[in-house]
Motif scaffolding. Structure first.
Motif, PDB file in Angstrom:
ATOM      1  N   LEU A   1      40.177  36.122  69.147  1.00 44.87           N
ATOM      2  CA  LEU A   1      40.040  35.813  70.094  1.00 44.87           C
ATOM      3  C   LEU A   1      39.765  37.468  71.506  1.00 44.87           C
ATOM      4  CD1 LEU A   1      39.882  33.951  72.429  1.00 44.87           C
ATOM      5  CD2 LEU A   1      42.714  34.316  72.527  1.00 44.87           C
TER       6      LEU A   1
ATOM      7  N   SER B   1      37.019  29.788  71.129  1.00 48.58           N
ATOM      8  CA  SER B   1      39.102  28.138  72.068  1.00 48.58           C
ATOM      9  C   SER B   1      38.481  27.837  72.362  1.00 48.58           C
ATOM     10  CB  SER B   1      38.508  29.515  73.846  1.00 48.58           C
ATOM     11  OG  SER B   1      37.788  30.620  73.536  1.00 48.58           O
TER      12      SER B   1
ATOM     13  N   LEU C   1      47.042  29.160  71.641  1.00 50.38           N
ATOM     14  CA  LEU C   1      46.265  29.784  70.026  1.00 50.38           C
ATOM     15  C   LEU C   1      46.397  28.260  69.110  1.00 50.38           C
ATOM     16  CD1 LEU C   1      45.960  33.336  69.616  1.00 50.38           C
ATOM     17  CD2 LEU C   1      44.033  31.953  69.366  1.00 50.38           C
TER      18      LEU C   1
ATOM     19  N   ASN D   1      44.611  25.765  67.346  1.00 49.29           N
ATOM     20  CA  ASN D   1      43.450  26.432  66.740  1.00 49.29           C
ATOM     21  C   ASN D   1      43.917  25.438  65.752  1.00 49.29           C
ATOM     22  OD1 ASN D   1      42.494  28.253  64.711  1.00 49.29           O
ATOM     23  ND2 ASN D   1      41.065  28.920  66.099  1.00 49.29           N
TER      24      ASN D   1
END
Length: 415
Positions: A136, A213, A41, A44
């Motif tokens: 997510l 993802s 993450l 991201n």
């Protein structure tokens, strides 16, 4: 026991019949685990943005510690004029250095305000982490549910085909009218259309999870991961809710900014020190002084009023967040408790529907019940399977909502 989560013996036959339909999904590599995707993450863009905003605030806080730079000046007077001031021999040359003095606590107020912004961006960075983990988890759970619904649709098609074959066998023996065969074929085509719809929904859910993802290769299959996890029913969360923490930090920053603007209305004081050279006398003397601005026209009243208005707005936001957060936490906890109970009831209903269909099929083959009753039992079994998936998805979404609200990653203890 569940149609999807643990298949009973009577489903073994039609599972083999559905193998061709399920082959592309079954042979594909499954998606990475939820925990594996959680670890990524930080890559991201939204996470990178929140971390960059925090780093920017830290940079401004570091800059807030810096003192104003001094000013060096060189001045010459009484030079290159007329009469006795012709040339440079009668000139007075002054070299001086002046330093703004941050009095009245201005520097400390500036540092405090910058540090308060660091706290705000730090909490927002953490909040973004929980939001992304919740997004997510939701995408992962919805992809699982879509995959399970596709499996249910394929299994429903196999059941319908098996029942249609049984009807056709009875027609051949003269025990059923030909109309029953047409009805059975119509049911098979409807079940086949449901498989196509479920496949499209599954691919869409896989696409959303792949995009969220940021996976290089699209997801083509997914294993049972989140939907089978039973979250703990916690009656109270000891931690302070992130939304309230953000509101408190913003109020603190607003209060400190009011102090900054209030002190900016004070006069600016500058001290100067230098050396003056008198060319006519070949002598030097010290020069020093203090300059103070007069707040006649600009008393920073507009900025002070704006800062105080922002403080009142921050106070209102905090009050609103405190009331709303408590209500939302109670609602999320109640929803989680209800979803856990609903899942248990759905599983029990599915077990009953499986047994009812098994007995109905035996009765139909023996000629003791009608095709309508068999169709009703099959529809109840398919509905029970979908209800079990819906209940598990609702349970997962309730856990995700509660985790997002209280500031933690769903389904994991540490992240």
């Amino acid at each position: 026991m569940s149609l999807i989560f643990s298949r009973p013996l009577f489903l073994v036959g039609f599972t083999a019949a559905a193998a061709f339909t399920l082959a592309p999904s079954a042979l594909a590599e499954p998606a990475p685990t939820y925990e594996a995707l959680l670890e990524k993450l930080d890559q991201n863009p939204l996470s990178i943005e929140s971390m960059a905003a925090h780093e920017a605030a830290e940079g401004r806080a570091l800059q807030a510690h810096a003192r104003p730079n001094p000013t060096i000046s060189l001045e010459a007077e009484n030079a290159y004029g007329s009469g006795p001031f012709n040339g440079y021999d009668a000139a007075d040359t002054t070299f001086s250095i002046s330093q703004p003095l941050e009095l009245w606590g201005q520097r400390g107020a500036r540092i405090d305000a910058a540090q308060a912004q660091v706290e705000v961006t730090g909490i927002r960075r953490d909040q973004m982490r929980w939001v992304l983990s919740a997004n997510l988890a939701q995408a992962y759970a919805e992809a699982e549910a879509a995959s399970l619904r596709y499996d249910l649709a394929a299994q429903a098609l196999s059941l319908t085909q098996a029942d249609a074959e049984a009807v056709l066998a009875l027609i051949d023996k003269g025990r059923e009218a030909a109309l029953r065969g047409v009805q059975a074929e119509s049911e098979v085509e409807a079940a086949r259309a449901n498989v196509d719809v479920a496949r499209a929904n599954r691919e869409a859910a896989f696409g959303r999870l792949s995009a969220l993802s940021m996976l290089a290769e699209p997801i083509t299959s997914i294993g049972d991961d989140l939907l089978n996890r039973v979250p703990q029913s916690i009656t109270s969360e000891p931690r302070e809710l992130p939304a309230v923490k953000v509101a408190k930090a913003e109020l603190d920053a607003a209060e400190r900014q009011v102090n900054v603007e209030r002190l900016r209305a004070r006069p600016d004081v500058t001290a100067a020190f230098g050396v003056r050279r008198f060319e006519e006398y070949r002598a030097e003397a010290l020069a020093f002084g203090v300059s103070v601005t007069l707040p006649l026209f600009d008393r920073n009243t507009g900025a002070i009023s704006a800062a105080r208005a922002e403080q009142r707005a921050a106070e209102a936001r905090l009050t609103s967040q405190e009331w709303a957060a408590q209500a939302e936490r109670r609602a999320a906890q109640s929803s989680l408790d209800a979803s856990i109970s609903r899942t248990a009831a759905a599983d029990a209903g599915e077990v009953a529907a499986e047994e009812a269909y098994r007995l109905a099929r035996i009765g139909f083959d023996a000629g003791r019940i009608s095709q309508l009753e068999l169709r009703s039992s099959r529809a109840a079994l398919i509905a029970a399977g979908n209800n079990a998936v819906d209940a598990r998805l609702a349970r997962a979404l309730a856990e995700i909502a509660l985790a997002r609200l209280v500031g933690r990653a769903p389904f994991v203890e540490t992240f």
